[in-house]
Design a protein around this motif. Structure first.
Motif, PDB file in Angstrom:
ATOM      1  N   ALA A   1       0.865  -1.196   0.000  1.00  0.00           N
ATOM      2  CA  ALA A   1       0.000   0.000   0.000  1.00  0.00           C
ATOM      3  C   ALA A   1       0.893   1.234   0.000  1.00  0.00           C
ATOM      4  O   ALA A   1       2.052   1.186   0.424  1.00  0.00           O
ATOM      5  CB  ALA A   1      -0.919  -0.015   1.215  1.00  0.00           C
ATOM      6  N   PRO A   2       0.367   2.352  -0.464  1.00  0.00           N
ATOM      7  CA  PRO A   2       1.181   3.565  -0.539  1.00  0.00           C
ATOM      8  C   PRO A   2       1.780   3.958   0.825  1.00  0.00           C
ATOM      9  O   PRO A   2       1.100   3.908   1.854  1.00  0.00           O
ATOM     10  CB  PRO A   2       0.193   4.635  -1.006  1.00  0.00           C
ATOM     11  N   ALA A   3       3.055   4.332   0.805  1.00  0.00           N
ATOM     12  CA  ALA A   3       3.723   4.807   2.023  1.00  0.00           C
ATOM     13  C   ALA A   3       2.960   6.010   2.563  1.00  0.00           C
ATOM     14  O   ALA A   3       2.489   6.854   1.805  1.00  0.00           O
ATOM     15  CB  ALA A   3       5.170   5.180   1.714  1.00  0.00           C
ATOM     16  N   GLY A   4       2.829   6.061   3.881  1.00  0.00           N
ATOM     17  CA  GLY A   4       2.138   7.172   4.517  1.00  0.00           C
ATOM     18  C   GLY A   4       0.634   7.013   4.582  1.00  0.00           C
ATOM     19  O   GLY A   4      -0.051   7.875   5.115  1.00  0.00           O
ATOM     20  N   SER A   5       0.117   5.893   4.070  1.00  0.00           N
ATOM     21  CA  SER A   5      -1.331   5.688   4.101  1.00  0.00           C
ATOM     22  C   SER A   5      -1.734   4.880   5.328  1.00  0.00           C
ATOM     23  O   SER A   5      -0.975   4.042   5.805  1.00  0.00           O
ATOM     24  CB  SER A   5      -1.804   4.966   2.837  1.00  0.00           C
ATOM     25  N   VAL A   6      -2.940   5.145   5.813  1.00  0.00           N
ATOM     26  CA  VAL A   6      -3.481   4.356   6.911  1.00  0.00           C
ATOM     27  C   VAL A   6      -3.655   2.905   6.451  1.00  0.00           C
ATOM     28  O   VAL A   6      -3.444   1.972   7.214  1.00  0.00           O
ATOM     29  CB  VAL A   6      -4.809   4.956   7.423  1.00  0.00           C
ATOM     30  N   GLU A   7      -3.998   2.710   5.190  1.00  0.00           N
ATOM     31  CA  GLU A   7      -4.176   1.357   4.642  1.00  0.00           C
ATOM     32  C   GLU A   7      -2.905   0.516   4.831  1.00  0.00           C
ATOM     33  O   GLU A   7      -2.975  -0.674   5.129  1.00  0.00           O
ATOM     34  CB  GLU A   7      -4.536   1.443   3.161  1.00  0.00           C
ATOM     35  N   ARG A   8      -1.746   1.126   4.683  1.00  0.00           N
ATOM     36  CA  ARG A   8      -0.471   0.405   4.815  1.00  0.00           C
ATOM     37  C   ARG A   8      -0.294  -0.157   6.228  1.00  0.00           C
ATOM     38  O   ARG A   8       0.187  -1.262   6.418  1.00  0.00           O
ATOM     39  CB  ARG A   8       0.678   1.341   4.465  1.00  0.00           C
ATOM     40  N   LEU A   9      -0.698   0.628   7.245  1.00  0.00           N
ATOM     41  CA  LEU A   9      -0.507   0.223   8.640  1.00  0.00           C
ATOM     42  C   LEU A   9      -1.766  -0.357   9.274  1.00  0.00           C
ATOM     43  O   LEU A   9      -1.690  -1.006  10.314  1.00  0.00           O
ATOM     44  CB  LEU A   9      -0.020   1.413   9.469  1.00  0.00           C
ATOM     45  N   GLY A  10      -2.929  -0.110   8.670  1.00  0.00           N
ATOM     46  CA  GLY A  10      -4.183  -0.611   9.216  1.00  0.00           C
ATOM     47  C   GLY A  10      -4.891   0.428  10.069  1.00  0.00           C
ATOM     48  O   GLY A  10      -4.359   1.504  10.346  1.00  0.00           O
ATOM     49  N   ASP A  11      -6.093   0.072  10.502  1.00  0.00           N
ATOM     50  CA  ASP A  11      -6.883   0.966  11.346  1.00  0.00           C
ATOM     51  C   ASP A  11      -6.329   0.953  12.777  1.00  0.00           C
ATOM     52  O   ASP A  11      -5.340   0.270  13.069  1.00  0.00           O
ATOM     53  CB  ASP A  11      -8.368   0.599  11.308  1.00  0.00           C
ATOM     54  N   THR A  12      -6.957   1.688  13.653  1.00  0.00           N
ATOM     55  CA  THR A  12      -6.471   1.804  15.030  1.00  0.00           C
ATOM     56  C   THR A  12      -6.362   0.451  15.709  1.00  0.00           C
ATOM     57  O   THR A  12      -5.347   0.146  16.347  1.00  0.00           O
ATOM     58  CB  THR A  12      -7.368   2.754  15.853  1.00  0.00           C
ATOM     59  N   GLU A  13      -7.380  -0.393  15.597  1.00  0.00           N
ATOM     60  CA  GLU A  13      -7.339  -1.701  16.249  1.00  0.00           C
ATOM     61  C   GLU A  13      -6.189  -2.555  15.712  1.00  0.00           C
ATOM     62  O   GLU A  13      -5.453  -3.171  16.479  1.00  0.00           O
ATOM     63  CB  GLU A  13      -8.666  -2.436  16.064  1.00  0.00           C
ATOM     64  N   THR A  14      -6.014  -2.559  14.400  1.00  0.00           N
ATOM     65  CA  THR A  14      -4.938  -3.330  13.772  1.00  0.00           C
ATOM     66  C   THR A  14      -3.579  -2.820  14.216  1.00  0.00           C
ATOM     67  O   THR A  14      -2.681  -3.603  14.567  1.00  0.00           O
ATOM     68  CB  THR A  14      -5.074  -3.264  12.236  1.00  0.00           C
ATOM     69  N   GLN A  15      -3.412  -1.490  14.218  1.00  0.00           N
ATOM     70  CA  GLN A  15      -2.137  -0.906  14.638  1.00  0.00           C
ATOM     71  C   GLN A  15      -1.874  -1.166  16.116  1.00  0.00           C
ATOM     72  O   GLN A  15      -0.752  -1.514  16.500  1.00  0.00           O
ATOM     73  CB  GLN A  15      -2.109   0.594  14.345  1.00  0.00           C
ATOM     74  N   ALA A  16      -2.906  -1.019  16.953  1.00  0.00           N
ATOM     75  CA  ALA A  16      -2.727  -1.260  18.395  1.00  0.00           C
ATOM     76  C   ALA A  16      -2.338  -2.714  18.637  1.00  0.00           C
ATOM     77  O   ALA A  16      -1.460  -2.997  19.469  1.00  0.00           O
ATOM     78  CB  ALA A  16      -3.986  -0.896  19.164  1.00  0.00           C
ATOM     79  N   ALA A  17      -2.936  -3.644  17.904  1.00  0.00           N
ATOM     80  CA  ALA A  17      -2.585  -5.060  18.048  1.00  0.00           C
ATOM     81  C   ALA A  17      -1.123  -5.293  17.668  1.00  0.00           C
ATOM     82  O   ALA A  17      -0.395  -6.015  18.362  1.00  0.00           O
ATOM     83  CB  ALA A  17      -3.507  -5.920  17.195  1.00  0.00           C
ATOM     84  N   SER A  18      -0.671  -4.671  16.589  1.00  0.00           N
ATOM     85  CA  SER A  18       0.725  -4.791  16.168  1.00  0.00           C
ATOM     86  C   SER A  18       1.664  -4.222  17.230  1.00  0.00           C
ATOM     87  O   SER A  18       2.654  -4.848  17.614  1.00  0.00           O
ATOM     88  CB  SER A  18       0.937  -4.066  14.836  1.00  0.00           C
ATOM     89  N   VAL A  19       1.340  -3.027  17.711  1.00  0.00           N
ATOM     90  CA  VAL A  19       2.172  -2.367  18.717  1.00  0.00           C
ATOM     91  C   VAL A  19       2.238  -3.195  19.996  1.00  0.00           C
ATOM     92  O   VAL A  19       3.324  -3.414  20.554  1.00  0.00           O
ATOM     93  CB  VAL A  19       1.648  -0.942  19.011  1.00  0.00           C
ATOM     94  N   LEU A  20       1.102  -3.685  20.470  1.00  0.00           N
ATOM     95  CA  LEU A  20       1.083  -4.480  21.704  1.00  0.00           C
ATOM     96  C   LEU A  20       1.878  -5.775  21.527  1.00  0.00           C
ATOM     97  O   LEU A  20       2.564  -6.216  22.451  1.00  0.00           O
ATOM     98  CB  LEU A  20      -0.346  -4.736  22.154  1.00  0.00           C
ATOM     99  N   GLY A  21       1.809  -6.372  20.349  1.00  0.00           N
ATOM    100  CA  GLY A  21       2.614  -7.560  20.076  1.00  0.00           C
ATOM    101  C   GLY A  21       4.103  -7.255  20.119  1.00  0.00           C
ATOM    102  O   GLY A  21       4.902  -8.029  20.664  1.00  0.00           O
ATOM    103  N   LYS A  22       4.497  -6.117  19.552  1.00  0.00           N
ATOM    104  CA  LYS A  22       5.907  -5.712  19.583  1.00  0.00           C
ATOM    105  C   LYS A  22       6.356  -5.389  21.009  1.00  0.00           C
ATOM    106  O   LYS A  22       7.478  -5.720  21.405  1.00  0.00           O
ATOM    107  CB  LYS A  22       6.123  -4.505  18.657  1.00  0.00           C
ATOM    108  N   LEU A  23       5.473  -4.762  21.787  1.00  0.00           N
ATOM    109  CA  LEU A  23       5.805  -4.470  23.185  1.00  0.00           C
ATOM    110  C   LEU A  23       5.969  -5.762  23.976  1.00  0.00           C
ATOM    111  O   LEU A  23       6.880  -5.877  24.803  1.00  0.00           O
ATOM    112  CB  LEU A  23       4.733  -3.584  23.822  1.00  0.00           C
TER     113      LEU A  23
END
Length: 167
Positions: A62-84
């Protein structure tokens, strides 16, 4: 008036539930919301600070800088919590050791620029206040104008504690 305020403070103190674990950390909670209102750490505990963490791309094409590339808030929070969780594991801790969490949310364009607190809570609730991991951190969540990675909606930092070594 002073006696009334004292009685209210005393009643509030007893209304809050407190749990102490074998590690000596005391977590206080009021109501059913899965966040501690305060956490006390025993003397001699090791404190580990984990830097603010951003999500990994879920759609790298997905285009760099797009929300689509990183996902919505829930998707991003899940990724971040997994990394933490991985960062804490590398320090010999788990999510149950988290005593303080700060969450920074960018307003979601799909929500008219309001932060998606519910999306954050859906991801958070898979790690905290579960049957397997009951420990709750004290937490702050705020909306910010932007984060360092374009398209990022979530950044989280945590503080964890480890019981003092037995002597």
């Amino acid at each position: 008036l002073q006696a009334t305020c004292g009685a209210i403070l005393l009643a509030t103190t007893f209304a809050a539930s407190a749990s102490a674990h074998a590690d000596g950390v005391v977590r206080r909670q009021q109501g059913a919301f899965p966040i501690a209102t305060s956490v006390s750490i025993p003397p001699g505990a090791e404190i580990v600070f984990v830097s603010g963490t951003l999500a990994d791309p879920v759609k790298p094409d997905a285009p760099a800088g797009s929300v689509e590339r990183l996902g919505d808030t829930e998707t991003q929070a899940a990724s971040v919590l997994g990394k933490l969780a991985k960062a804490l594991e590398a320090a010999g801790l788990g999510m149950g050791g988290v005593v303080k969490m700060n969450g920074f949310l960018v307003g979601d364009p799909a929500l008219g620029g309001r932060m998606d607190f519910d999306g954050m809570m859906r991801a958070y609730s898979k790690h905290f206040g579960t049957a397997a991991q009951k420990n709750l951190p004290a937490r702050t969540t705020v909306q910010v104008a932007a984060l360092p990675l374009p398209g990022a909606l979530v950044e989280i930092e945590v503080v964890a504690a480890r019981a003092p070594a037995a002597k």
